[in-house]
Design an enzyme around this catalytic site. Sequence first.
Site, PDB file in Angstrom:
ATOM      1  N   LYS A   1      45.974  52.641  36.913  1.00 32.93           N
ATOM      2  CA  LYS A   1      45.743  51.959  38.212  1.00 32.93           C
ATOM      3  C   LYS A   1      47.211  52.270  39.010  1.00 32.93           C
ATOM      4  O   LYS A   1      48.257  52.356  38.273  1.00 32.93           O
ATOM      5  CB  LYS A   1      45.665  50.708  38.260  1.00 32.93           C
ATOM      6  CG  LYS A   1      44.679  50.335  37.369  1.00 32.93           C
ATOM      7  CD  LYS A   1      44.175  48.848  37.550  1.00 32.93           C
ATOM      8  CE  LYS A   1      43.226  48.298  36.413  1.00 32.93           C
ATOM      9  NZ  LYS A   1      44.128  48.072  35.162  1.00 32.93           N
TER      10      LYS A   1
ATOM     11  N   TYR B   1      51.559  48.004  34.073  1.00 32.76           N
ATOM     12  CA  TYR B   1      51.793  47.202  32.992  1.00 32.76           C
ATOM     13  C   TYR B   1      52.744  47.703  31.855  1.00 32.76           C
ATOM     14  O   TYR B   1      53.012  47.373  31.144  1.00 32.76           O
ATOM     15  CB  TYR B   1      50.267  47.256  32.198  1.00 32.76           C
ATOM     16  CG  TYR B   1      48.996  46.698  32.827  1.00 32.76           C
ATOM     17  CD1 TYR B   1      49.224  45.874  33.850  1.00 32.76           C
ATOM     18  CD2 TYR B   1      47.783  47.067  32.107  1.00 32.76           C
ATOM     19  CE1 TYR B   1      47.914  45.453  34.521  1.00 32.76           C
ATOM     20  CE2 TYR B   1      46.509  46.675  33.021  1.00 32.76           C
ATOM     21  CZ  TYR B   1      46.956  45.786  33.948  1.00 32.76           C
ATOM     22  OH  TYR B   1      45.707  45.593  34.824  1.00 32.76           O
TER      23      TYR B   1
ATOM     24  N   HIS C   1      45.187  49.861  42.719  1.00 30.85           N
ATOM     25  CA  HIS C   1      45.307  48.468  41.890  1.00 30.85           C
ATOM     26  C   HIS C   1      44.946  47.249  42.671  1.00 30.85           C
ATOM     27  O   HIS C   1      44.237  46.260  42.469  1.00 30.85           O
ATOM     28  CB  HIS C   1      46.528  48.232  41.257  1.00 30.85           C
ATOM     29  CG  HIS C   1      46.711  47.478  40.191  1.00 30.85           C
ATOM     30  ND1 HIS C   1      47.549  47.534  39.260  1.00 30.85           N
ATOM     31  CD2 HIS C   1      46.018  46.336  39.853  1.00 30.85           C
ATOM     32  CE1 HIS C   1      47.386  46.672  38.260  1.00 30.85           C
ATOM     33  NE2 HIS C   1      46.536  45.684  38.605  1.00 30.85           N
TER      34      HIS C   1
ATOM     35  N   ASP D   1      41.777  50.319  29.185  1.00 30.42           N
ATOM     36  CA  ASP D   1      42.247  49.935  30.685  1.00 30.42           C
ATOM     37  C   ASP D   1      43.607  49.637  30.538  1.00 30.42           C
ATOM     38  O   ASP D   1      44.178  48.667  30.022  1.00 30.42           O
ATOM     39  CB  ASP D   1      41.496  48.638  31.250  1.00 30.42           C
ATOM     40  CG  ASP D   1      41.854  48.381  32.723  1.00 30.42           C
ATOM     41  OD1 ASP D   1      41.175  49.046  33.578  1.00 30.42           O
ATOM     42  OD2 ASP D   1      42.828  47.459  32.906  1.00 30.42           O
TER      43      ASP D   1
HETATM   44  N1  LIG Z   1      42.972  44.753  38.331  1.00 28.06           N
HETATM   45  C1  LIG Z   1      43.559  43.862  38.022  1.00 28.06           C
HETATM   46  O1  LIG Z   1      44.329  43.371  39.246  1.00 28.06           O
HETATM   47  C2  LIG Z   1      43.755  43.197  36.655  1.00 28.06           C
HETATM   48  C3  LIG Z   1      44.006  41.837  36.527  1.00 28.06           C
HETATM   49  C4  LIG Z   1      44.226  41.221  35.294  1.00 28.06           C
HETATM   50  C5  LIG Z   1      43.553  42.192  34.356  1.00 28.06           C
HETATM   51  N2  LIG Z   1      43.154  43.364  34.439  1.00 28.06           N
HETATM   52  C6  LIG Z   1      42.679  44.031  33.143  1.00 28.06           C
HETATM   53  O2  LIG Z   1      41.632  43.136  32.576  1.00 28.06           O
HETATM   54  C7  LIG Z   1      42.032  43.070  31.148  1.00 28.06           C
HETATM   55  C8  LIG Z   1      41.587  41.733  30.654  1.00 28.06           C
HETATM   56  O3  LIG Z   1      42.116  40.537  31.249  1.00 28.06           O
HETATM   57  P1  LIG Z   1      43.329  39.838  30.924  1.00 28.06           P
HETATM   58  O4  LIG Z   1      44.180  40.532  30.184  1.00 28.06           O
HETATM   59  O5  LIG Z   1      43.949  39.271  32.244  1.00 28.06           O
HETATM   60  O6  LIG Z   1      42.690  38.340  30.171  1.00 28.06           O
HETATM   61  P2  LIG Z   1      41.643  38.081  29.252  1.00 28.06           P
HETATM   62  O7  LIG Z   1      41.016  39.385  28.866  1.00 28.06           O
HETATM   63  O8  LIG Z   1      40.599  37.263  30.163  1.00 28.06           O
HETATM   64  O9  LIG Z   1      42.321  37.198  28.365  1.00 28.06           O
HETATM   65  C9  LIG Z   1      43.392  37.827  27.470  1.00 28.06           C
HETATM   66  C10 LIG Z   1      43.931  36.542  26.501  1.00 28.06           C
HETATM   67  O10 LIG Z   1      42.863  35.966  25.653  1.00 28.06           O
HETATM   68  C11 LIG Z   1      43.424  36.062  24.294  1.00 28.06           C
HETATM   69  N3  LIG Z   1      42.285  36.550  23.619  1.00 28.06           N
HETATM   70  C12 LIG Z   1      41.504  37.621  23.445  1.00 28.06           C
HETATM   71  N4  LIG Z   1      40.629  37.375  22.490  1.00 28.06           N
HETATM   72  C13 LIG Z   1      40.383  36.258  22.117  1.00 28.06           C
HETATM   73  C14 LIG Z   1      39.351  35.459  21.320  1.00 28.06           C
HETATM   74  N5  LIG Z   1      38.704  36.041  20.762  1.00 28.06           N
HETATM   75  N6  LIG Z   1      40.093  34.035  21.005  1.00 28.06           N
HETATM   76  C15 LIG Z   1      41.010  33.746  21.612  1.00 28.06           C
HETATM   77  N7  LIG Z   1      41.859  34.342  22.564  1.00 28.06           N
HETATM   78  C16 LIG Z   1      41.650  35.467  22.697  1.00 28.06           C
HETATM   79  C17 LIG Z   1      44.456  37.249  24.388  1.00 28.06           C
HETATM   80  O11 LIG Z   1      45.371  36.990  23.406  1.00 28.06           O
HETATM   81  P3  LIG Z   1      45.483  37.837  22.115  1.00 28.06           P
HETATM   82  O12 LIG Z   1      46.062  38.964  22.690  1.00 28.06           O
HETATM   83  O13 LIG Z   1      46.817  37.278  21.467  1.00 28.06           O
HETATM   84  O14 LIG Z   1      44.232  37.797  21.310  1.00 28.06           O
HETATM   85  C18 LIG Z   1      45.172  36.860  25.780  1.00 28.06           C
HETATM   86  O15 LIG Z   1      45.928  35.949  25.622  1.00 28.06           O
HETATM   87  C19 LIG Z   1      43.648  43.130  31.266  1.00 28.06           C
HETATM   88  O16 LIG Z   1      44.218  43.271  30.014  1.00 28.06           O
HETATM   89  C20 LIG Z   1      43.818  44.537  32.386  1.00 28.06           C
HETATM   90  O17 LIG Z   1      43.608  45.541  31.570  1.00 28.06           O
HETATM   91  C21 LIG Z   1      43.124  43.894  35.549  1.00 28.06           C
END
Ligand SMILES: NC(=O)c1ccc[n+]([C@@H]2O[C@H](COP(=O)([O-])OP(=O)(O)OC[C@H]3O[C@@H](n4cnc5c(N)ncnc54)[C@H](OP(=O)(O)O)[C@@H]3O)[C@@H](O)[C@H]2O)c1
Length: 284
Positions: free
Chosen positions: A88, A63, A119, A58
């Site tokens: 997106k 980004y 988005h 994704d």
């Molecule tokens: N459509 C939208 O509006 C929208 C909004 C937000 C996100 N997204 C998408 O959804 C994806 C995921 O959401 P997100 O990035 O917001 O947050 P997330 O996946 O909930 O959390 C990511 C965070 O958790 C850490 N992490 C990952 N695995 C871990 C583990 N096993 N233990 C401890 N910490 C861990 C990562 O750090 P490290 O990288 O250092 O491991 C990072 O700081 C995004 O990357 C994006 O592609 C879309």
Amino acid sequence: MKKAMASIATGLTSTIKLNDGVIMPLFGLGSYLSESGQGGQAERAVTHALSKGYKLIDTAEFYGNEADVGRGIRNGGMKREDVFVVTKLWENGYNRCKKIFNKSLKMLDIGYVDLYLIHSPSSGKCVETYKAMLELKQEGLVRSVGVSNFGVQHLEGLRKAGLPTPSVNQIELHPWQQKTEIVDYCRKNGITVMGYSPLTKGQKLLDKTLLEIAKRHNKSTAQILIRWSVGQGFITIPKSSDPGRIEQNADVFSWSLDQNDVETLNGVPDWSCTWNPCKSPWKG
Ligand SMILES: NC(=O)c1ccc[n+]([C@@H]2O[C@H](COP(=O)([O-])OP(=O)(O)OC[C@H]3O[C@@H](n4cnc5c(N)ncnc54)[C@H](OP(=O)(O)O)[C@@H]3O)[C@@H](O)[C@H]2O)c1
């Protein structure tokens, strides 16, 4: 209209058939805040994830790492059809969509995009943007078209405009943000639910309730949250740029949560880790 059934991932290769017949993996890698740069974090994370069996990546115009994601995929040496790529469009508009899509495709450099999402609905112009996306689909540049951060009012807005049902709605989903009204609407209307921020952006990983469940299962709190998403039948895309955590996050298919754990997690109070455009008014 074909109905998309909620499906539970049983492994990294589990898929769901979207309402337009496109097959989409149920588990993947998020890339927001994965840093850009030749040979850098985002590129390495994508290559590593693909080497460990991830099939879905994704990204987004916003980004700023589409080129990195593209390089990561090409480095991985997989067949194009074995990777499912979501990107997106940030600001809406018919002309903008066409222009920015071409830019995204050029940066990704992977021939086509599997799923193209609006988005957010908050800036309006959703109807014209969606029409532009459907044209990209007709041209074969995009396989499937969907939305992100759409509330029921936005999904209804598209329906009332006579447009085909989006195949996917990507929304914030974790135990503290269950969005049941939107999820129920999507499921009734054949829209596949894709959850983002399944790890609460790391903000709840030290939550006491979560720590207790994790200790009992001898898993990390991140794994418990991903397993919760998988069990709910959501497509989920935990982000990590750390090789060990990318592997750990995918290790959620050989065990499951007990009913009591699920009920406990389902009972935590409402809280969001990020923006919530789902609540914005429909502006057409
Ligand atoms: N459509 C939208 O509006 C929208 C909004 C937000 C996100 N997204 C998408 O959804 C994806 C995921 O959401 P997100 O990035 O917001 O947050 P997330 O996946 O909930 O959390 C990511 C965070 O958790 C850490 N992490 C990952 N695995 C871990 C583990 N096993 N233990 C401890 N910490 C861990 C990562 O750090 P490290 O990288 O250092 O491991 C990072 O700081 C995004 O990357 C994006 O592609 C879309």
